[in-house]
Design an enzyme around this catalytic site. Structure first.
Site, short mmCIF file in Angstrom:
data_model
loop_
_atom_site.label_atom_id
_atom_site.label_comp_id
_atom_site.label_asym_id
_atom_site.label_seq_id
_atom_site.Cartn_x
_atom_site.Cartn_y
_atom_site.Cartn_z
N ASP A 41 0.87 -1.18 0.00
CA ASP A 41 0.00 0.00 0.00
C ASP A 41 0.91 1.23 0.00
OD1 ASP A 41 -2.30 -1.51 0.14
OD2 ASP A 41 -2.36 -1.50 2.32
N ASP B 293 -13.74 -4.84 -2.72
CA ASP B 293 -13.74 -4.86 -1.25
C ASP B 293 -15.15 -5.23 -0.82
OD1 ASP B 293 -11.12 -3.91 -1.29
OD2 ASP B 293 -11.73 -1.81 -1.17
#
Length: 253
Positions: free
Chosen positions: A11, A130
């Protein structure tokens, strides 16, 4: 029998790699180019980079990160986060990424998937989802904007639509298990894998060697993604692959 892939995830925020739990509480863990090189040397099959501050101001930072990483490693890598247009897709592929992952922007504009697949090939377009289980347990909803907004879309229906539009792979993050280290969401992964003919990457919740084994042994995914386990050197990619090989899971050593 196809070998199972182990994929570290980075990330990236403002050009640095960070890590949080359930999408919050971010801490800096390193330089993306150095970490990419480390995972390449450990034998990772692929890498995933997610630009988590992907406003337009940060776009050039990420393009530069991708260029630097592409010089250092010789394995496929996927870049996602804030890819909103075909031009963004082109920029990342031109900078050296092999695939791009689209999430919020694809929900808003599904044609992004089909246009990307037409111009660059299905193998370049990864649909990142997600998902979170509904309160009544009847299925999963799709969340966007870093897991902050419930779209009300049924995850399985959206994934089927995405594949029909041309997504060549699904990057599936369970928000119920993300960052918990309690194991991958096997139920969610299996439900998706049963619906679509493309590879599924399990993401969210890996905390041990056993969790990697479980996701493959139960045929819940084609690849397993992990972040903090690797970033904090709790395990190396090599450790994971040697363990899986001993357990009879096909991996590339």
């Amino acid at each position: 029998m196809l070998t199972k892939r182990i994929i570290p995830c980075l990330d990236v925020k403002d050009g640095k790699v960070v890590k949080g739990i359930n999408f919050v509480g971010l801490k800096e863990v390193g330089d993306p180019v150095e970490l990419a090189r480390k995972y390449y040397e450990q034998g990772a099959d692929e890498l995933v980079f997610l630009d988590i501050t992907a406003t337009h101001e940060h776009r050039d930072t990420m393009v530069n990160v991708v260029k630097e990483v592409a010089k250092e490693i010789y394995m496929p890598f996927t870049v996602g986060g804030g890819i909103r247009t075909i031009e963004d897709v082109r920029k990342m592929l031109r900078a050296g990424a092999d695939k791009v992952s689209v999430n919020s922007a694809a929900v808003k504009n599904p044609k992004l998937i089909s246009e990307g697949a037409e111009q660059f090939g299905n193998q370049c377009m990864v649909l990142a989802v997600d998902g979170k289980k509904r309160e009544d347990g009847s299925g999963w909803n799709v969340f966007v904007h870093g897991g902050r907004i419930d779209t009300g879309l049924d995850a399985l229906e959206w994934i089927k639509q995405g594949v029909a539009l041309g997504a060549g792979e699904i990057l599936l993050t369970s928000m119920d298990t993300d960052g918990t280290k309690a194991g991958y969401d096997l139920e969610f992964c299996k439900a998706v894998r049963n619906e679509v003919p493309v590879p599924v990457i399990a993401s969210g919740g890996c905390g041990s060697l056993q969790h990697f084994y479980d996701v493959f042994d139960q045929e819940a995914a084609d690849a397993a993604l992990a972040a903090s386990l690797f970033h904090y050197d709790e395990l190396t990619v090599r450790d994971v692959k040697e363990y899986l090989k001993e357990k009879g899971i096909p991996v590339r050593l």
